[in-house]
Scaffold this active site. Structure first.
Site, PDB file in Angstrom:
ATOM      1  N   GLY A  72      -3.463  -4.830   2.015  1.00  0.00           N
ATOM      2  CA  GLY A  72      -4.073  -3.674   2.656  1.00  0.00           C
ATOM      3  C   GLY A  72      -4.577  -3.917   4.067  1.00  0.00           C
ATOM      4  O   GLY A  72      -4.739  -2.969   4.841  1.00  0.00           O
ATOM      5  N   SER A  73      -4.832  -5.179   4.417  1.00  0.00           N
ATOM      6  CA  SER A  73      -5.390  -5.470   5.747  1.00  0.00           C
ATOM      7  C   SER A  73      -4.441  -5.015   6.844  1.00  0.00           C
ATOM      8  O   SER A  73      -3.240  -5.289   6.804  1.00  0.00           O
ATOM      9  CB  SER A  73      -5.651  -6.974   5.897  1.00  0.00           C
ATOM     10  OG  SER A  73      -6.690  -7.393   5.056  1.00  0.00           O
ATOM     11  N   ASP A  77      -7.526 -13.127  -8.663  1.00  0.00           N
ATOM     12  CA  ASP A  77      -6.403 -12.586  -7.898  1.00  0.00           C
ATOM     13  C   ASP A  77      -5.102 -13.291  -8.279  1.00  0.00           C
ATOM     14  O   ASP A  77      -5.061 -14.089  -9.208  1.00  0.00           O
ATOM     15  CB  ASP A  77      -6.720 -12.718  -6.401  1.00  0.00           C
ATOM     16  CG  ASP A  77      -5.919 -11.778  -5.518  1.00  0.00           C
ATOM     17  OD1 ASP A  77      -5.261 -10.868  -6.050  1.00  0.00           O
ATOM     18  OD2 ASP A  77      -5.973 -11.945  -4.293  1.00  0.00           O
ATOM     19  N   HIS A  78      -4.050 -13.045  -7.513  1.00  0.00           N
ATOM     20  CA  HIS A  78      -2.681 -13.511  -7.775  1.00  0.00           C
ATOM     21  C   HIS A  78      -2.580 -14.804  -8.596  1.00  0.00           C
ATOM     22  O   HIS A  78      -3.047 -15.857  -8.172  1.00  0.00           O
ATOM     23  CB  HIS A  78      -1.953 -13.757  -6.446  1.00  0.00           C
ATOM     24  CG  HIS A  78      -1.702 -12.522  -5.666  1.00  0.00           C
ATOM     25  ND1 HIS A  78      -0.532 -11.812  -5.746  1.00  0.00           N
ATOM     26  CD2 HIS A  78      -2.473 -11.860  -4.771  1.00  0.00           C
ATOM     27  CE1 HIS A  78      -0.585 -10.759  -4.943  1.00  0.00           C
ATOM     28  NE2 HIS A  78      -1.767 -10.775  -4.339  1.00  0.00           N
ATOM     29  N   ASN A 105      -6.774  -4.488  -2.277  1.00  0.00           N
ATOM     30  CA  ASN A 105      -7.200  -5.835  -1.910  1.00  0.00           C
ATOM     31  C   ASN A 105      -7.391  -5.959  -0.402  1.00  0.00           C
ATOM     32  O   ASN A 105      -6.551  -5.503   0.375  1.00  0.00           O
ATOM     33  CB  ASN A 105      -6.164  -6.868  -2.361  1.00  0.00           C
ATOM     34  CG  ASN A 105      -6.095  -6.997  -3.868  1.00  0.00           C
ATOM     35  OD1 ASN A 105      -6.786  -6.300  -4.609  1.00  0.00           O
ATOM     36  ND2 ASN A 105      -5.251  -7.906  -4.336  1.00  0.00           N
ATOM     37  N   HIS A 126       1.255  -9.097   3.004  1.00  0.00           N
ATOM     38  CA  HIS A 126      -0.027  -9.747   3.254  1.00  0.00           C
ATOM     39  C   HIS A 126      -0.146 -10.122   4.724  1.00  0.00           C
ATOM     40  O   HIS A 126       0.827 -10.486   5.371  1.00  0.00           O
ATOM     41  CB  HIS A 126      -0.155 -11.027   2.407  1.00  0.00           C
ATOM     42  CG  HIS A 126      -0.397 -10.764   0.964  1.00  0.00           C
ATOM     43  ND1 HIS A 126       0.343 -11.346  -0.043  1.00  0.00           N
ATOM     44  CD2 HIS A 126      -1.312  -9.976   0.331  1.00  0.00           C
ATOM     45  CE1 HIS A 126      -0.103 -10.948  -1.212  1.00  0.00           C
ATOM     46  NE2 HIS A 126      -1.098 -10.117  -1.015  1.00  0.00           N
ATOM     47  N   GLU A 176       1.866  -7.298 -11.185  1.00  0.00           N
ATOM     48  CA  GLU A 176       2.639  -6.919 -10.000  1.00  0.00           C
ATOM     49  C   GLU A 176       4.110  -6.853 -10.349  1.00  0.00           C
ATOM     50  O   GLU A 176       4.647  -7.752 -11.008  1.00  0.00           O
ATOM     51  CB  GLU A 176       2.418  -7.918  -8.866  1.00  0.00           C
ATOM     52  CG  GLU A 176       3.167  -7.569  -7.584  1.00  0.00           C
ATOM     53  CD  GLU A 176       2.675  -8.365  -6.376  1.00  0.00           C
ATOM     54  OE1 GLU A 176       3.406  -8.417  -5.374  1.00  0.00           O
ATOM     55  OE2 GLU A 176       1.562  -8.915  -6.429  1.00  0.00           O
ATOM     56  N   HIS A 198      -1.808  -3.868  -2.627  1.00  0.00           N
ATOM     57  CA  HIS A 198      -1.916  -5.223  -2.090  1.00  0.00           C
ATOM     58  C   HIS A 198      -1.493  -5.229  -0.631  1.00  0.00           C
ATOM     59  O   HIS A 198      -0.737  -4.376  -0.183  1.00  0.00           O
ATOM     60  CB  HIS A 198      -1.026  -6.184  -2.884  1.00  0.00           C
ATOM     61  CG  HIS A 198      -1.610  -6.597  -4.189  1.00  0.00           C
ATOM     62  ND1 HIS A 198      -1.234  -7.735  -4.861  1.00  0.00           N
ATOM     63  CD2 HIS A 198      -2.568  -6.031  -4.959  1.00  0.00           C
ATOM     64  CE1 HIS A 198      -1.915  -7.853  -5.974  1.00  0.00           C
ATOM     65  NE2 HIS A 198      -2.735  -6.818  -6.062  1.00  0.00           N
ATOM     66  N   GLU A 236      -0.015 -15.503   1.672  1.00  0.00           N
ATOM     67  CA  GLU A 236      -1.372 -15.345   1.158  1.00  0.00           C
ATOM     68  C   GLU A 236      -1.702 -16.517   0.252  1.00  0.00           C
ATOM     69  O   GLU A 236      -0.956 -16.822  -0.687  1.00  0.00           O
ATOM     70  CB  GLU A 236      -1.517 -14.024   0.383  1.00  0.00           C
ATOM     71  CG  GLU A 236      -2.890 -13.783  -0.218  1.00  0.00           C
ATOM     72  CD  GLU A 236      -3.929 -13.368   0.807  1.00  0.00           C
ATOM     73  OE1 GLU A 236      -5.092 -13.175   0.433  1.00  0.00           O
ATOM     74  OE2 GLU A 236      -3.590 -13.251   2.004  1.00  0.00           O
TER      75      GLU A 236
END
Length: 395
Positions: free
Chosen positions: A304-305, A148-149, A324, A265, A213, A302, A221
């Protein structure tokens, strides 16, 4: 003679460039078209249980796009969270996408290790990838392994993972990971895309997928705080995404873009985050006519929560193939432990003594396998929900 040759070279270059552009547009066909008639991802030639990479991994993303759904990718920090994702995907018969952040990788290796030069993060990510490779075939599903990132300051971590990819490629003919993400969104766009191009050149011979990105995902995050970023940076433009395409597509087709459309995030109260998934549609419509087919971009969602289901569905319709999920599964993992403690608190106050008697042992309750398993079960259920959110064909 040299003057004439030099003039011919200089004058031919613009014409050559225009011709290549026209040829590219005229010759291009939708690379996802052949997957629309398939009944299952198992129909993709060569599809197999276990970790998939290269053309096979990329073809799976093409299949997702053609069928109008996306894969949720879950951040994992150890074997337990990896197992929860694998169990969930196997339960519904879907491919799994496991990813490791820099901080999560260091945790996987052990927080006591020195990480001054990102050596613990490299070790943890590599160990995580090898672990998934070892157990994934037993779950009977395809699995993608991703990092990830990776911000500019974390490039030593990225370099270390690429070295591990090269070693694995030399030994087996495929890289250790399926894909990696470079997050250089804090840098000027030209620098961001230029560095991505240099890394994609290194990745292309191994057929690794690059996720990049452009535009910043807000919030906090993995220790990166973008909560104070100006709102205009939370939204990409058609020019931004076209720059990425024009720079990266001549190197490899295997790249995805985490374009910003207001993503943040974390989880926030409804109304506090203004997502504009229609921006993704505008990016597709800007480039589509220039390359000769609809929706050429492969987008990643990104932050997404906590997003509204309608925004998620629209984003998928506009070309998102991966989303994500981290914050929601972190809570789900904790919630399993919380519920267990509340239900069994009388058995968790000491090694001996519980509601059944002062001399009764409690080993079967405080055994980590008991309460860690409860966390895995609630995370597993949230992972399944993630597939449903992304319109996956879940039974």
């Amino acid at each position: 003679f040299w003057l004439k040759l030099s003039f011919r070279q200089r004058s031919a270059a613009p014409h050559q460039k225009r011709s290549q552009g026209v040829a590219r547009s005229a010759a291009m066909a939708d690379p996802c078209a052949e997957y629309k008639s398939m009944n299952s991802f198992w129909d993709i030639p060569g599809m197999k249980p276990g970790v998939i990479t290269g053309d096979l991994a990329w073809n799976l993303l093409k299949y997702c796009k053609a069928k109008g759904f996306a894969l949720p990718a879950f951040n994992c920090t150890g074997s337990s969270t990896c197992n929860a994702v694998l169990e969930a995907a196997a339960k519904i018969g879907m491919p799994a996408y496991i990813q490791f952040s820099e901080g999560g990788s260091a945790f996987f290796a052990g927080k006591a290790l020195d990480n001054k030069n990102k050596q613990a993060s490299i070790l943890g990510a590599v160990a995580g990838a090898h672990y998934v490779r070892a157990v994934a075939p037993a779950y009977g599903i395809p699995v993608l392994v991703h990092s990830d990132h990776c911000a500019k300051k974390l490039l030593p971590w990225f370099d270390g993972m690429l070295e591990a990819d090269k070693v694995h490629f030399e030994q087996t003919g495929e890289p250790l990971f399926s894909s990696h993400m470079l997050d250089l969104s804090e840098e000027p766009h030209e620098e961001n895309v230029s560095i991505c191009a240099e890394y994609l050149k290194k990745m292309a011979p191994m057929k690794l997928i690059l996720e990049m990105e452009i535009g910043i995902t807000g919030g906090v995050e993995d220790g990166v705080d973008n909560s104070g970023v100006s709102k205009d940076k939370l939204y990409s433009t058609p020019e931004d995404t076209e720059l990425v395409w024009n720079t990266l597509s001549p190197i490899s087709e295997k790249f995805t873009i985490a374009a910003a459309f207001g993503n943040v995030h974390g989880v926030y109260k409804p109304g506090n985050v203004k997502l504009q998934p229609e921006l993704l549609d505008s990016f597709q419509k800007n480039l589509g006519p220039k390359v000769g087919y609809d929706k050429p971009f492969f987008f990643v969602f990104h932050g997404g929560s906590g997003s509204e289901k309608s925004d998620i569905h629209n984003a998928v319709d506009f070309g998102v193939v991966k989303m994500n999920v981290d914050t929601d599964t972190q809570w789900a993992y904790w919630e399993g432990l919380l519920k267990f403690y509340k239900a069994k608190s009388g058995y968790l106050q000491g090694q001996i003594g519980n509601p059944e008697g002062e001399d009764k042992p409690n080993k079967s309750y405080y055994d980590p396998r008991k309460w860690v398993r409860c966390s895995e079960e609630t995370m597993r259920d949230r992972v399944i929900e993630g597939f449903k959110d992304l319109k996956a064909p879940v039974p």
